[in-house]
Write a protein that holds these residues in place. Structure first.
Motif, mmCIF file in Angstrom:
data_model
loop_
_atom_site.group_PDB
_atom_site.id
_atom_site.type_symbol
_atom_site.label_atom_id
_atom_site.label_comp_id
_atom_site.label_asym_id
_atom_site.label_seq_id
_atom_site.Cartn_x
_atom_site.Cartn_y
_atom_site.Cartn_z
ATOM 1 N N ALA A 55 45.576 24.183 41.972
ATOM 2 C CA ALA A 55 45.071 25.452 41.612
ATOM 3 C C ALA A 55 43.525 25.342 40.736
ATOM 4 N N LEU A 59 40.054 26.875 41.846
ATOM 5 C CA LEU A 59 39.235 27.573 41.052
ATOM 6 C C LEU A 59 37.960 27.098 40.577
ATOM 7 N N ILE A 126 51.003 30.864 43.145
ATOM 8 C CA ILE A 126 50.346 29.766 43.788
ATOM 9 C C ILE A 126 51.168 29.105 45.098
ATOM 10 N N ASN A 271 42.159 36.212 40.308
ATOM 11 C CA ASN A 271 42.890 36.439 41.097
ATOM 12 C C ASN A 271 42.150 36.296 42.599
ATOM 13 N N LEU A 274 41.367 32.552 43.009
ATOM 14 C CA LEU A 274 42.556 31.649 43.455
ATOM 15 C C LEU A 274 43.054 31.830 44.925
ATOM 16 N N ARG A 275 42.996 32.982 45.405
ATOM 17 C CA ARG A 275 43.325 33.459 46.451
ATOM 18 C C ARG A 275 42.358 32.915 47.625
ATOM 19 N N PRO A 296 49.611 32.930 47.700
ATOM 20 C CA PRO A 296 48.820 33.487 46.896
ATOM 21 C C PRO A 296 48.860 35.135 47.058
#
Length: 325
Positions: A55, A59, A126, A271, A274-275, A296
């Motif tokens: 993760a 990011l 995640i 969000n 991360l997605r 995600p």
């Protein structure tokens, strides 16, 4: 003359005040403009730590700032969770949420130090990881029905890798739904349990699928069933326990959360990043290699799952009578 000076001073003061008020908003809009910490409540090298690092890399690639994993193990992740809760709610200290911090620990500890449903804001899930119940081949059983039948004829022993964790709850739900009694042998981690399970000193055990599957593939253990609702993509040949015991399911789900008070624009930006990052082939394939399924989604989806599992697993913990020492 004096009136003009006073007016200019007042206007100047007003402009300064407006600039001071605007500064936090501007800084917040620029998030992140410095490194971000992701606190992980387990030691380096385990499933939770690896998911946190995947993760963090995703990011960092999306947002252009370092995302640094900081391991703060202890008390089922309570130490890490409390540290994040004490941090400034500015988006620069986040928590890798696990089943313990998401739902289990407030039921397990007399004072976990936080309420996962109100003290943290969900960013995104995640990944999800099932557990696997496996038996020593010397038992002569190959599936769920065979293990249940044997356990009803003689008392068996079983191990798990974390008191109150998802592997323990998976074993206890199996015992309750199967209607069997067995001798519980607790362990602190996979390696100690394998020391007894592989030579047959205990009869069967519950562990995270990535940790125990290699022993099944080598023939050292027999895969009885995965704990997900359906067969798992990384082990399609192993039945889901729910095929024999309808409604059975205990998996581990992981995500990213922020302390309450974190601005909504930070949650939204994290969000989105991360997605997007987890949707890329290299990160998705890395998760699949671990036996994890990328999941995600929206903060709302993550919160709904936490609420459902908080109630469900809390009820199971009370039924079994599990307490952390």
């Amino acid at each position: 003359m004096n009136h003009g000076i006073t007016r200019r001073a007042v206007l100047g003061q007003g402009a300064c005040a407006a600039a001071m008020l605007a500064a936090p908003a501007a800084a917040q809009g620029a998030w992140p403009n410095r490194p971000v910490r992701i606190m992980v409540g387990f030691p380096a090298g385990g499933t939770t730590d690896i998911l946190g690092r995947v993760a963090a890399q995703a990011l960092q690639e999306e947002l252009g700032q370092p995302f640094v994993v900081e391991n703060r193990p202890g008390a089922g992740s309570n130490i890490a969770a409390q540290a994040v809760l004490r941090s400034a709610p500015d988006g620069y200290t986040l928590l890798l949420g696990s089943p313990g911090t998401n739902a289990i620990n407030p039921h397990l500890y007399s004072n976990a130090g936080y309420d996962p449903l109100t003290d943290f804001l969900p960013i995104s899930q995640i990944a999800e990881v099932p557990n696997l119940i496996a038996a020593h081949p010397g038992l002569g059983v190959r599936d769920v029905a065979g293990l249940i039948d044997l356990a009803k004829r003689r008392r068996l022993s079983y191990g798990e890798t974390s008191i109150g964790g998802s592997t323990h709850l998976a074993a206890e739900l199996f015992r309750l739904m199967a209607g069997i009694e067995a001798t519980h042998v607790p362990y602190r981690g996979s390696a100690p349990m394998m020391t007894d399970l592989l030579p047959g000193r205990i009869d069967y055990g519950s562990d995270n699928l990535p940790s125990i599957l290699p022993h099944v593939r080598s023939g050292a253990l027999v895969g009885i069933g995965v704990t997900s609702a359906n067969r798992w993509s990384a082990a399609r040949d192993i039945p889901a326990i729910g095929e024999t015991l309808p409604g059975y399911e205990v998996t581990a789900w992981f995500g990213l959360v922020a302390p309450r008070g974190t601005p909504p624009e930070v949650i939204t930006r994290a969000n989105t990043a991360l997605r997007a990052g987890l949707g890329k082939a290299e990160h998705a394939s890395r998760l699949m290699e671990l036996g994890a399924a990328p999941i995600p989604g929206t903060p709302e989806e993550y919160q709904r799952r936490n609420e459902q599992q908080f109630a469900r697993l809390g009820d199971l913990i009370r039924r079994v009578g599990i307490r952390a020492e």
